[in-house]
Every structure is written in C-alpha cells, then in structure tokens.
Design an enzyme around this catalytic site. Structure first.
Site, short mmCIF file in Angstrom:
data_model
loop_
_atom_site.label_atom_id
_atom_site.label_comp_id
_atom_site.label_asym_id
_atom_site.label_seq_id
_atom_site.Cartn_x
_atom_site.Cartn_y
_atom_site.Cartn_z
N ARG A 111 57.28 75.58 128.92
CA ARG A 111 55.84 75.64 129.12
C ARG A 111 55.50 76.73 130.13
O ARG A 111 56.09 76.81 131.20
CB ARG A 111 55.37 74.29 129.67
CG ARG A 111 53.86 74.12 129.73
CD ARG A 111 53.57 72.75 130.29
NE ARG A 111 53.98 71.72 129.34
CZ ARG A 111 53.17 71.23 128.40
NH1 ARG A 111 51.93 71.66 128.30
NH2 ARG A 111 53.59 70.32 127.57
N THR A 115 49.39 79.26 131.46
CA THR A 115 48.57 78.90 130.29
C THR A 115 48.79 77.46 129.84
O THR A 115 47.97 76.90 129.12
CB THR A 115 48.91 79.82 129.10
OG1 THR A 115 50.28 79.58 128.74
CG2 THR A 115 48.72 81.29 129.44
N ASP A 209 63.34 60.34 127.38
CA ASP A 209 63.69 61.77 127.39
C ASP A 209 65.11 61.93 126.85
O ASP A 209 66.08 61.55 127.51
CB ASP A 209 63.58 62.34 128.82
CG ASP A 209 63.72 63.85 128.80
OD1 ASP A 209 64.74 64.36 128.28
OD2 ASP A 209 62.80 64.55 129.27
N ASP A 212 67.60 64.11 128.99
CA ASP A 212 68.03 63.44 130.24
C ASP A 212 69.06 62.35 129.95
O ASP A 212 70.03 62.20 130.68
CB ASP A 212 66.82 62.84 130.96
CG ASP A 212 66.07 63.88 131.78
OD1 ASP A 212 66.61 64.99 131.97
OD2 ASP A 212 64.96 63.59 132.22
#
Ligand code: URA
Length: 218
Positions: A111, A115, A209, A212
């Site tokens: 990411r 933005t 996740d 993870d």
C-alpha cells in the site's frame, strides 16, 4: 456468485468432507503453527493441482504394460508461477512439488503511504514469460487490489490475460467481482468462497492473517 460461476472464470474445489476438514483446521484460531503449515501445504497442493487442470492439453495415446492402448492426454505449452510476496511465497513449495523445475517469478505490491492504493515495489519475472501460461499465487483474495495490480504487471510483461490463472485458498466475493470485471479473461481457482470482507478488509469468516500464521510473525 452463480453469475460468476456461469462465466466459468471461477472454479472452486468440490465441497467434499476432505476439503472442508482441511479448511476447518486452518480456520480454527486454536490451530498450532505446525499444523497450520502442514494442512495449508496439503490444501495448497490440491488447489494447484486443480489449477493445472485448466492448462491446455492435447491427445496422447500410450501403450500400457498389458499391451493395450490408453487414449490419454499430455500438457502442451509452457507454464511458470508468479508469487505475490509475502503470503504467495507459501504456495511455491506446493507448486514445485507438482511441477518439477518450474520457474517462479515474484511481485511485491504494498500500500502506498500517500495514496492508500496498492503500489508495485518489485518484480522479477522469467524472461520468456510472454510465451508462458502463468499461475499467479496468493492464498487470500480480499479486495482484489493487489491481485489486479499483479495481473497488470503480467499483462505489461506481455502475458495474455487468458493465460493467467489466479490460484488462491480463500476468496471474498468482493475480490472476485473486482478481478473478474477488470479481467474477464483470467481464471480464478480457489478452495472456498467466503461471505464478505469486514471493515478492516479481513475475509469473514476467513482465516485471519495468512502470512502471519504461516510464517510465524503473529
Ligand atoms: N489477507 C489475509 O491474510 N487475510 C485476510 O482476511 C485478508 C487478506
């Protein structure tokens, strides 16, 4: 979801008790890391084998030890894998176990802090990727943002969209919608389609996740 299935872009593993049993272990928050890795690897192998079934095959007759002819098929064409770092790397062993010597590229998308949109940070792909069918690897399809960006990278490298199979363990309807609308020629092969995304963009009921739990960074 039926509409997507009708388009034949989305394939799920059959809902056998074997598949549901594996998914039950993976979804259980009490599952140990060792079991999470072991049963993920088993299920990943099954989705990869399923995905390989959508590559092109041609007829091939062989003679069996009984002297009879078996009207079989053989895979035609070239294939490679591309994993979306980091969770997609968990699928590389299963792919290698199914396809000896397979070339595997990598794409890192994160990411963008400014933005908030997915941004390409790194890619390394086989040089002749434009001549290959590509199994794009990521175990979780949530919003579809990273997956679409990864498909974009492949298309820019010359891969025809109808030669891309996105291989996945658990998909959210939102991600499937986004990917199939943007790329109507790709295929998605997943073990199971879940209900929805929550406000934090986790898949529900999901698995948590994946990276993870698989890599032990909880
Ligand atoms: N990635 C994950 O690992 N889990 C989710 O639920 C969504 C994205």
């Amino acid at each position: 979801m039926d509409a997507l299935n009708d388009k034949k872009q989305l394939r799920t593993l059959g809902t056998t008790n074997q598949i549901r049993g594996l998914l039950t272990i993976l979804r259980n928050k009490e599952t140990s890391r060792a079991d999470f890795i072991f049963y993920s690897d088993r299920l990943l192998r099954l989705v990869i084998e399923e995905a390989l079934g959508y590559l092109p095959f041609a007829s091939q007759d062989v003679t069996t030890p009984t002297g009879s002819v078996y009207n079989g098929v053989e895979f035609t064409g070239k294939v490679c894998g591309v994993s979306i770092v980091r969770a997609g790397e968990s699928m590389e062993n299963a792919l290698r176990a199914s396809c000896r010597d397979i070339r595997i590229g990598k794409i890192l998308i994160q990411r963008d802090e400014d933005t908030g949109l997915p941004k390409l940070f790194y890619s390394k792909l086989p040089k002749d990727i434009s001549e290959r069918h590509v199994l794009l690897l990521d175990p979780m399809l949530a919003t579809g943002g990273s997956a679409c960006q990864a498909v974009e990278v492949l298309v820019e490298a010359g891969v025809k969209p109808d030669r891309i199979i996105f291989v996945n363990l658990i998909a959210a309807p939102e991600g499937i919608q986004v990917m199939t609308e943007r790329f109507p020629e790709i295929k998605i092969v997943t073990a199971e389609v879940d209900e929805k995304l929550n406000e934090k963009k986790y898949i529900i009921p999901g698995i948590g996740d994946f990276g993870d739990r698989y890599f032990g960074t909880l």
